[in-house]
Design a protein around this motif. Structure first.
Motif, mmCIF file in Angstrom:
data_model
loop_
_atom_site.group_PDB
_atom_site.id
_atom_site.type_symbol
_atom_site.label_atom_id
_atom_site.label_comp_id
_atom_site.label_asym_id
_atom_site.label_seq_id
_atom_site.Cartn_x
_atom_site.Cartn_y
_atom_site.Cartn_z
ATOM 1 N N PHE A 77 -16.884 9.337 8.215
ATOM 2 C CA PHE A 77 -17.333 8.583 7.098
ATOM 3 C C PHE A 77 -17.366 9.155 5.844
ATOM 4 C CE2 PHE A 77 -20.534 6.381 4.587
ATOM 5 C CZ PHE A 77 -20.252 5.083 4.902
ATOM 6 N N LEU A 78 -17.506 10.613 5.858
ATOM 7 C CA LEU A 78 -17.225 11.341 4.655
ATOM 8 C C LEU A 78 -15.795 11.659 4.329
ATOM 9 C CD1 LEU A 78 -19.589 14.503 5.309
ATOM 10 C CD2 LEU A 78 -19.860 12.495 3.612
ATOM 11 N N LEU A 79 -14.903 11.327 5.385
ATOM 12 C CA LEU A 79 -13.509 11.404 4.895
ATOM 13 C C LEU A 79 -13.071 10.149 4.267
ATOM 14 C CD1 LEU A 79 -11.971 13.833 5.685
ATOM 15 C CD2 LEU A 79 -11.041 12.456 7.563
ATOM 16 N N ILE A 80 -13.799 8.969 4.596
ATOM 17 C CA ILE A 80 -13.439 7.741 3.924
ATOM 18 C C ILE A 80 -14.126 7.633 2.536
ATOM 19 C CG2 ILE A 80 -13.566 5.361 4.109
ATOM 20 C CD1 ILE A 80 -13.411 5.425 7.017
ATOM 21 N N THR B 35 -21.404 15.167 -5.036
ATOM 22 C CA THR B 35 -21.367 16.419 -4.406
ATOM 23 C C THR B 35 -22.873 16.928 -3.890
ATOM 24 O OG1 THR B 35 -19.588 17.109 -5.891
ATOM 25 C CG2 THR B 35 -20.676 18.780 -4.696
ATOM 26 N N PHE B 36 -23.862 16.611 -4.585
ATOM 27 C CA PHE B 36 -25.192 17.085 -4.101
ATOM 28 C C PHE B 36 -25.353 16.267 -2.831
ATOM 29 C CE2 PHE B 36 -29.698 17.191 -4.208
ATOM 30 C CZ PHE B 36 -30.092 18.361 -4.621
ATOM 31 N N GLY B 37 -25.108 14.853 -2.794
ATOM 32 C CA GLY B 37 -25.377 14.152 -1.737
ATOM 33 C C GLY B 37 -24.686 14.647 -0.585
ATOM 34 N N THR B 38 -23.382 15.041 -0.691
ATOM 35 C CA THR B 38 -22.697 15.504 0.425
ATOM 36 C C THR B 38 -23.123 16.668 0.968
ATOM 37 O OG1 THR B 38 -20.725 14.599 -0.786
ATOM 38 C CG2 THR B 38 -20.442 16.228 1.055
ATOM 39 N N CYS B 39 -23.748 17.536 0.199
ATOM 40 C CA CYS B 39 -24.206 18.747 0.540
ATOM 41 C C CYS B 39 -25.799 18.493 1.141
ATOM 42 C CB CYS B 39 -24.751 19.684 -0.717
ATOM 43 S SG CYS B 39 -23.051 20.527 -1.165
ATOM 44 N N THR B 40 -26.283 17.523 0.938
ATOM 45 C CA THR B 40 -27.527 16.975 1.312
ATOM 46 C C THR B 40 -27.397 16.599 2.997
ATOM 47 O OG1 THR B 40 -28.416 16.330 -0.544
ATOM 48 C CG2 THR B 40 -29.812 15.682 1.159
ATOM 49 N N VAL B 41 -26.185 15.910 2.975
ATOM 50 C CA VAL B 41 -25.920 15.394 4.259
ATOM 51 C C VAL B 41 -25.711 16.621 5.243
ATOM 52 C CG1 VAL B 41 -23.959 14.055 5.670
ATOM 53 C CG2 VAL B 41 -24.857 13.134 3.477
ATOM 54 N N LEU B 65 -24.278 6.994 3.826
ATOM 55 C CA LEU B 65 -24.104 5.661 3.706
ATOM 56 C C LEU B 65 -24.760 5.365 2.207
ATOM 57 C CD1 LEU B 65 -24.986 3.811 7.163
ATOM 58 C CD2 LEU B 65 -22.729 3.529 5.642
ATOM 59 N N ILE B 66 -26.038 5.859 2.261
ATOM 60 C CA ILE B 66 -26.703 5.572 0.893
ATOM 61 C C ILE B 66 -26.199 6.261 -0.252
ATOM 62 C CG2 ILE B 66 -29.185 5.922 -0.242
ATOM 63 C CD1 ILE B 66 -30.419 5.420 2.668
ATOM 64 N N ASN B 67 -25.748 7.586 -0.147
ATOM 65 C CA ASN B 67 -24.990 8.314 -1.118
ATOM 66 C C ASN B 67 -23.531 7.805 -1.717
ATOM 67 O OD1 ASN B 67 -24.366 10.203 -2.874
ATOM 68 N ND2 ASN B 67 -23.416 11.322 -1.176
ATOM 69 N N PHE B 68 -22.924 7.070 -0.997
ATOM 70 C CA PHE B 68 -21.923 6.388 -1.119
ATOM 71 C C PHE B 68 -22.174 5.050 -2.137
ATOM 72 C CE2 PHE B 68 -18.574 3.389 -0.008
ATOM 73 C CZ PHE B 68 -17.495 3.701 -0.926
#
Lengths: 135, 97
Positions: A77-80, B35-41, B65-68
């Motif tokens: 999911f992160l990759l997409i 980027t902050f959301g990715t780091c939170t995940v 999902l919510i971050n995107f």
């Protein structure tokens, strides 16, 4: 503890520690780089190398369980979504008129005739023209 | 080893937060939020391993999902000044002229 466990544990250590190093490198780039377009590259390091290596290390720690399936799901999911969100941010910045800084001589990287690109065909623009022509 | 991951994620989030506060343009801030959301995940996942509660990974998946969707919603709002359909929306450059 067999040799297989030792190898798996070492690989997981290496993945997690190098992923952490990539995370801090990317964050330093986000702080230090001069303009928005170079900060995109630093954010891409956090999204790809940091997240990928950390998830890989966690999956090695978890072994062949349901946790690994969830980790792979998060990774896919992160990759997409990561490149999609980065592309959306970059496209919005480009359409709004932001341009990269030039090199040290001050020459702009983007040629002058690309300064005003044609907009992609999008829904709300056409919709507004239709509705305003009726009224 | 998950202590290393959690600590470096914390440092990364603090540094990104500086860019989020200081960012000169809107797009810097959106990039920092993403980027902050990715780091939170990753932080939720790593702390789930650290505290030996792997159920945290479900929360991490939902947060991704919510971050995107949130990033795309912010960008759409600042481009069209609305989230749904609105009759009198023009492009930003047409408004500026």
């Amino acid at each position: 503890m067999s040799i297989f466990d030792i190898v798996i544990s070492g690989l997981s250590w290496i993945s997690i520690v190098s992923g952490s190093i990539f995370l801090i490198i990317g964050a330093t780039g986000i702080i230090r780089f001069p303009d928005f377009w170079s900060r995109l590259h630093a954010a891409a390091i956090v999204d790809s190398a940091g997240a990928g290596l950390l998830l890989f290390g966690m999956a090695l720690q978890a072994g062949l369980t349901f946790v690994t399936v969830k980790l792979v799901l998060i990774g896919v999911f992160l990759l997409i979504t990561g490149p999609t969100a980065t592309h959306a941010v970059a496209n919005a910045a480009f359409v709004s008129g932001s341009r990269p800084l030039g090199d040290k001589s001050g020459k702009p990287v983007v040629p002058a005739d690309v300064i005003d690109p044609p907009l992609p065909p999008e829904m709300p623009t056409n919709l507004s023209e239709d509705l305003t022509s009726k009224t | 080893m998950f202590e290393v991951a959690v600590l470096s994620l914390f440092i990364t989030m603090v540094l990104v937060l500086f860019r989020l506060i200081a960012g000169p343009t809107l797009y810097d801030r959106v990039l920092a939020v993403n980027t902050f959301g990715t780091c939170t995940v990753l932080f939720i996942g790593a702390s789930g391993f650290l505290f030996e509660r792997p159920e945290f990974l479900d929360i991490a998946l939902i947060y991704a999902l919510i971050n995107f969707v949130g990033t795309l919603a912010i960008l759409k709002f600042f481009r069209y000044r609305a989230l749904g359909d609105q009759p009198n929306i023009k492009d930003n450059r047409e408004n500026a002229q």
